[in-house]
Scaffold this motif. Structure first.
Motif, short mmCIF file in Angstrom:
data_model
loop_
_atom_site.label_atom_id
_atom_site.label_comp_id
_atom_site.label_asym_id
_atom_site.label_seq_id
_atom_site.Cartn_x
_atom_site.Cartn_y
_atom_site.Cartn_z
N GLU A 244 0.82 -1.21 0.00
CA GLU A 244 0.00 0.00 0.00
C GLU A 244 0.86 1.27 0.00
OE1 GLU A 244 -2.78 -0.19 3.20
OE2 GLU A 244 -3.63 -2.09 2.56
N ASP A 245 2.01 1.23 -0.68
CA ASP A 245 2.89 2.38 -0.69
C ASP A 245 2.47 3.38 -1.77
OD1 ASP A 245 3.55 1.18 -3.03
OD2 ASP A 245 5.70 1.07 -2.66
N ARG A 246 3.24 4.45 -1.87
CA ARG A 246 3.02 5.47 -2.91
C ARG A 246 4.24 5.58 -3.82
NH1 ARG A 246 1.13 8.44 1.71
NH2 ARG A 246 -1.14 8.43 1.84
N PHE A 247 5.00 4.51 -3.90
CA PHE A 247 6.16 4.50 -4.79
C PHE A 247 5.98 3.45 -5.87
CE2 PHE A 247 10.52 3.01 -5.80
CZ PHE A 247 10.98 4.17 -6.40
N LEU A 248 5.92 2.18 -5.52
CA LEU A 248 5.71 1.14 -6.52
C LEU A 248 4.35 1.29 -7.19
CD1 LEU A 248 7.06 -1.97 -4.55
CD2 LEU A 248 8.28 -0.57 -6.21
N ARG A 249 3.33 1.53 -6.40
CA ARG A 249 1.98 1.61 -6.96
C ARG A 249 1.77 2.88 -7.76
NH1 ARG A 249 2.75 -1.64 -3.38
NH2 ARG A 249 1.51 -3.49 -2.99
N TYR A 250 2.58 3.88 -7.49
CA TYR A 250 2.53 5.10 -8.30
C TYR A 250 2.96 4.82 -9.74
CZ TYR A 250 4.29 9.61 -10.03
OH TYR A 250 4.56 10.72 -10.79
N TYR A 251 4.05 4.07 -9.90
CA TYR A 251 4.52 3.75 -11.25
C TYR A 251 3.71 2.62 -11.89
CZ TYR A 251 8.51 6.75 -10.36
OH TYR A 251 9.30 7.83 -10.08
N ALA A 252 3.02 1.83 -11.09
CA ALA A 252 2.21 0.75 -11.63
C ALA A 252 0.82 1.21 -12.05
CB ALA A 252 2.07 -0.38 -10.60
N VAL B 272 10.34 -6.49 -3.98
CA VAL B 272 9.51 -5.84 -4.99
C VAL B 272 8.71 -6.82 -5.84
CG1 VAL B 272 9.61 -4.40 -7.07
CG2 VAL B 272 10.92 -3.77 -5.05
N PRO B 273 9.26 -7.98 -6.26
CA PRO B 273 8.42 -8.91 -7.05
C PRO B 273 7.14 -9.31 -6.34
CG PRO B 273 10.73 -9.53 -7.22
CD PRO B 273 10.66 -8.45 -6.20
#
Length: 412
Positions: free
Chosen positions: A223-231, A373-374
């Motif tokens: 539930e972050d704002r880094f990986l999910r931002y780019y996804a 990350v995977p």
């Protein structure tokens, strides 16, 4: 009695090793009395008790501002796991905070309604605490709270009231690249977020000189704002991702959220960290372009059959306009986390100072991105419900790290 048992174990060891004394591995219990905090009161309710774990009390009463946020949930879980009594101030609906009730045993987790501008509510929240953790922050401004309201005035207010109420320790979470004069990339004058974070640090130091400051880089996790931002689909233009200079002049050291939370716990337990500043960065440094390419390889959205590509956002004014319109239409929560301030922040390379300690100095074993990350990006795979055969898809190649010499060459 303990001496008799130990003597008997030594005799048994001699018998099983034909007279040669074997090595005995004795497990030491993690008692709450082992915490490094000294006893400062004779009040029975404040004394350590228990054998460790959520049903114990380690002598720490912690108030966690920002407990319902991304990082706050991890911090509360680790605090409860170590036997800390928590006072959790919240605003808005209590349904956002009530899920934290299970972090500790019965009576260990207490809730307090507050407002960042209400000094009396803040006093009630920190009145009985010996540790205060300030995790309050905003990545974009709203009509109710601007950056200075949260990062400067709010932080100053919490620090001042904590000192007045006799709090022993204050832990303040800032930002890695906090700067009074940040370089401008997309927003004129540079990032207001980083500027306000810098002045917030100064405000906390003025009001509470012994505060511990933690400066995290981009934090990733569930539930972050880094990986999910780019996804997120809204971050792309069709199937292309615009990045400043294609992401080849930006360098990041993302850090796992659990590592940052553990560092905060270690600071709360160790009085020697008072007045120190720590940089919360990951173990490896990457080009942003390498990271974004790797994210899409993990999501099975590569350039071969899905059509993924990167291009320079400087030559696409429509993308910046899209971010501005998103912030205008959705001021409370921009779709996909896309807003001009976020675009400005992703252009800034992480600055890690050699003379400032990191999480490793707090005894935290850092988690490599390749290990975590995977799993985090698994729900964002293309054709998610496709039942693939064993080894049908090749394992994505990990991102390449950069050395200081390579970074200097690529930044030129």
């Amino acid at each position: 009695m303990a001496a008799l048992i130990l003597t008997r174990n030594v005799q048994l060891a001699k018998q099983h090793t034909n007279g040669v004394l074997g090595v005995l591995c004795l497990r030491t219990a993690n008692y709450s009395s082992d915490a490094p905090r000294s006893l400062k009161t004779t009040n029975l309710s404040a004394m350590k008790r228990g054998t460790g774990g959520r049903s114990s009390f380690n002598g720490i009463v912690a108030t966690v501002f920002g407990c319902t946020g991304f990082l706050g949930r991890y911090v509360c879980n680790k605090l409860g796991k170590s036997g800390t009594q928590m006072i959790l101030p919240y605003r808005g609906e209590d349904s956002e905070a009530i899920r934290l009730k299970v972090c500790g045993d019965l009576g260990q987790v207490l809730f307090q309604f507050y407002h960042l501008c209400d000094e009396e509510a803040i006093r009630k929240a920190v009145k009985y605490s010996n540790v205060v953790i300030n995790l309050v922050g905003r990545e974009y401004e709203t009509k109710n709270f601007k950056f200075n309201d949260v990062h400067v005035d709010g932080a100053r207010r919490i620090a001042r009231i904590s000192r007045e109420m006799g709090v022993d320790r204050l832990i303040h979470v800032s930002a890695l690249n906090a700067d009074p004069n940040p370089k401008s990339h997309i927003i004129e004058g540079g990032s207001n977020f980083l500027r306000s974070k810098y002045w917030g640090e100064q405000a906390v130091r003025e009001e509470f000189p012994e505060a511990t400051i933690i400066r995290p880089a981009d934090i990733y996790g569930s539930e972050d704002r880094f990986l999910r931002y780019y996804a997120h689909i809204w971050r792309r233009q069709m199937r292309a991702v615009p990045l400043w200079h294609k992401g080849e002049r930006t360098f990041k050291q993302p850090v796992y959220v659990s590592d940052v939370a553990q560092a905060i716990i270690n600071c709360a337990k160790d009085p020697d960290t008072a007045g120190q500043v720590y940089q919360a960065v990951g173990p490896k440094r990457y080009q942003l372009s390498e990271l974004v390419d790797w994210f899409h390889r993990i999501m099975r959205k590569d350039s071969e059959w899905w059509g993924y590509q990167r291009y320079d956002s400087r030559f696409d004014p429509s993308f910046v306009l899209k971010a501005k319109l998103t912030e205008m239409i959705c001021p409370g929560a921009p779709v996909g986390g896309l807003h001009p301030e976020r675009l400005e922040l992703e252009c800034v390379s992480d600055k890690v100072l050699n003379n400032v300690p990191t999480l490793e100095d707090l005894g935290v074993q850092l988690t490599p991105m390749e290990n975590q990350v995977p799993w985090e990006l698994r729900p964002y795979r293309a054709a998610l419900y496709y039942d693939a055969d064993l080894n049908e898809f090749e394992k994505p190649a990990p991102p390449k790290t950069v050395t200081p010499r390579e970074e200097q060459r690529l930044s030129a």
